[in-house]
Design an enzyme around this catalytic site. Sequence first.
Site, mmCIF file in Angstrom:
data_model
loop_
_atom_site.group_PDB
_atom_site.id
_atom_site.type_symbol
_atom_site.label_atom_id
_atom_site.label_comp_id
_atom_site.label_asym_id
_atom_site.label_seq_id
_atom_site.Cartn_x
_atom_site.Cartn_y
_atom_site.Cartn_z
ATOM 1 N N ASN A 214 0.848 -1.199 0.000
ATOM 2 C CA ASN A 214 0.000 0.000 0.000
ATOM 3 C C ASN A 214 0.885 1.253 0.000
ATOM 4 O O ASN A 214 2.106 1.152 -0.023
ATOM 5 C CB ASN A 214 -0.972 -0.029 1.178
ATOM 6 N N ASP A 283 -4.633 -6.289 5.119
ATOM 7 C CA ASP A 283 -5.714 -7.099 5.694
ATOM 8 C C ASP A 283 -5.741 -8.514 5.125
ATOM 9 O O ASP A 283 -6.376 -9.394 5.696
ATOM 10 C CB ASP A 283 -7.065 -6.421 5.411
ATOM 11 N N LYS A 293 10.120 -17.528 -8.556
ATOM 12 C CA LYS A 293 9.439 -16.485 -9.335
ATOM 13 C C LYS A 293 8.426 -17.129 -10.290
ATOM 14 O O LYS A 293 8.771 -18.068 -11.019
ATOM 15 C CB LYS A 293 10.476 -15.684 -10.128
ATOM 16 N N PHE A 327 -5.769 4.398 14.081
ATOM 17 C CA PHE A 327 -5.986 5.321 12.970
ATOM 18 C C PHE A 327 -7.075 4.708 12.100
ATOM 19 O O PHE A 327 -7.241 3.483 12.074
ATOM 20 C CB PHE A 327 -4.709 5.489 12.134
ATOM 21 N N LYS A 341 -14.838 1.413 14.095
ATOM 22 C CA LYS A 341 -13.516 0.832 14.417
ATOM 23 C C LYS A 341 -13.148 1.095 15.883
ATOM 24 O O LYS A 341 -12.597 0.230 16.563
ATOM 25 C CB LYS A 341 -12.440 1.400 13.482
ATOM 26 N N LYS A 345 -12.635 -2.253 18.051
ATOM 27 C CA LYS A 345 -11.266 -2.568 18.449
ATOM 28 C C LYS A 345 -10.970 -2.148 19.892
ATOM 29 O O LYS A 345 -9.832 -2.240 20.352
ATOM 30 C CB LYS A 345 -10.282 -1.925 17.467
HETATM 31 O O1 PMT Z 1 2.510 6.451 6.434
HETATM 32 P P1 PMT Z 1 2.053 7.748 5.788
HETATM 33 O O2 PMT Z 1 2.439 7.816 4.337
HETATM 34 O O3 PMT Z 1 2.483 8.960 6.561
HETATM 35 O O4 PMT Z 1 0.463 7.740 5.785
HETATM 36 C C1 PMT Z 1 -0.251 7.848 6.979
HETATM 37 C C2 PMT Z 1 -1.470 6.904 7.030
HETATM 38 C C3 PMT Z 1 -2.487 7.332 5.997
HETATM 39 C C4 PMT Z 1 -1.015 5.465 6.746
HETATM 40 C C5 PMT Z 1 -2.055 7.010 8.470
HETATM 41 O O5 PMT Z 1 -2.474 8.322 8.698
HETATM 42 C C6 PMT Z 1 -3.219 6.062 8.695
HETATM 43 O O6 PMT Z 1 -4.372 6.371 8.454
HETATM 44 N N1 PMT Z 1 -2.912 4.822 9.183
HETATM 45 C C7 PMT Z 1 -3.887 3.745 9.351
HETATM 46 C C8 PMT Z 1 -4.045 2.999 8.076
HETATM 47 C C9 PMT Z 1 -4.980 1.809 8.182
HETATM 48 O O7 PMT Z 1 -4.570 0.719 7.975
HETATM 49 O O8 PMT Z 1 -6.183 2.095 8.586
HETATM 50 P P2 PMT Z 1 -7.400 1.012 8.744
HETATM 51 O O9 PMT Z 1 -8.588 1.872 8.838
HETATM 52 O O10 PMT Z 1 -7.309 0.007 7.676
HETATM 53 O O11 PMT Z 1 -7.101 0.300 10.105
HETATM 54 C C10 PMT Z 1 -7.616 0.750 11.344
HETATM 55 C C11 PMT Z 1 -6.619 0.539 12.453
HETATM 56 O O12 PMT Z 1 -6.416 -0.868 12.674
HETATM 57 C C12 PMT Z 1 -5.253 1.109 12.166
HETATM 58 O O13 PMT Z 1 -4.751 1.677 13.369
HETATM 59 C C13 PMT Z 1 -4.414 -0.099 11.750
HETATM 60 O O14 PMT Z 1 -3.041 0.057 12.101
HETATM 61 C C14 PMT Z 1 -5.065 -1.238 12.518
HETATM 62 N N2 PMT Z 1 -5.043 -2.538 11.821
HETATM 63 C C15 PMT Z 1 -5.681 -2.691 10.636
HETATM 64 C C16 PMT Z 1 -5.687 -3.929 10.029
HETATM 65 C C17 PMT Z 1 -5.040 -5.015 10.637
HETATM 66 N N3 PMT Z 1 -5.023 -6.221 10.065
HETATM 67 N N4 PMT Z 1 -4.430 -4.834 11.792
HETATM 68 C C18 PMT Z 1 -4.414 -3.627 12.400
HETATM 69 O O15 PMT Z 1 -3.824 -3.469 13.484
#
Ligand code: PMT
Length: 409
Positions: A214, A283, A293, A327, A341, A345
Amino acid sequence: MSSGHCMTGKKIILGVTGGIAAYKAVEVASRLRKAGAEVHVIMTRAAQEFVTELTFREITGNPVNTGMWGKVAHWNVEHIALAQMADLVLVAPATANLIAKLSIGMADDMLTTTILATRAPVFLAPAMNSNMFSNPVTQKNLETLRAQGMEIIPPASGHLACGVDGVGRLPEPVDIVARVEEYFCQGQSLKGRKILVTAGGTIAPIDPVRFIGNRSSGKMGYAVAEEAARRGAEVVLVLGVSALPDLGNARTIRVETTEEMRQAVLQEFSDSDAVIKAAAVADYRVKQVAGQKIKKSDDDWSIDLVRNPDILYELGQKKEHQVLVGFAAETQNLMEYAKKKLAKKNLDFIVANDVTMPGAGFQGETNIARLVFRDGRAEEHPMMKKSELACVILDHLEGIFRERCARVE
Ligand code: PMT
């Protein structure tokens, strides 16, 4: 939290010059050491007429520097070595003579040479006859040194050794040391806390050369980790794929896949006080990662993906004392998804960013965020640098720590 922590291991050079108040420098040295500092004393020639080198050696447990040409404590260029290792130089008492020499950059003994060569902050505690102190020449010299960034600890007033009352007394050692402690403790609001931060993206390998990834650069989480370290926290940064270097002042653990991030986070979780999960976590992973490969063919290609564990959800189930900050990176329905979320969570608050907005989200230096709290409160922030948003997030985290302390009391 004792402020004494801030001084632990700090290397302080205590300069002692030749005034009647030199005897009080012994107590200053003793208090600094008790507060955890490593104290290295430099005495001027005149200071040795008032107190002995032996006293300071016993009090500090370190060799005392008494001149440029005598015995040396370390076999490198002594004044440069001391100047470089110092976290702070304190001169107490500082005579009018020393102040005058420093104001014109003279370096004719070990103390003045060290001060001229150091980049550490310099604190001076002047002590002298009140007429000498108020003399315009002394005042001008002090002004010059202040303008260069030296800190002047104001002398106290009272009965002076020369028989008059006035300003010029060395402040009490306890007050001098308090000023030094204050310097080391300022901005150390997260001292004693362990903060676990994740940043960057995790990837799903397909074969030895290909992966699904990503757009995360790691900048957002990195800014949080940097600020937490600046505030004195013990920081562990679990960094996914990112071009950013290891963080100074923190432990950086580099990972690539979601499972590697999960393992690293779980390993550090139990003794952490807070977890801030800014990482963009994959995810899904590829069901069957190829050992070699995959050769291209004329056919289309589809890949089976399976769900990865949700690390933050798992932490939410396990959490005891830890504060959890997530986040939410969304492209639509920002608040609705963020609130879901937060609840699912079991977070304390969530930082929601709409990654389609210019100036927000991935890769840039700025972000636009809404913070959503458990009680339903939401706080909207304008576009700001990621380093500034890091401060906002950590200010809220500190607020939660403070609330909890207040509840325990
Ligand atoms: O890294 P940069 O280029 O500075 O960009 C910043 C950012 C956009 C990545 C950051 O601001 C941000 O939004 N990070 C969270 C990205 C994300 O995966 O969001 P989500 O909505 O998919 O996940 C929600 C939360 O669960 C997040 O805190 C994530 O870390 C966590 N998560 C998600 C999926 C997973 N399998 N395990 C997790 O722990």
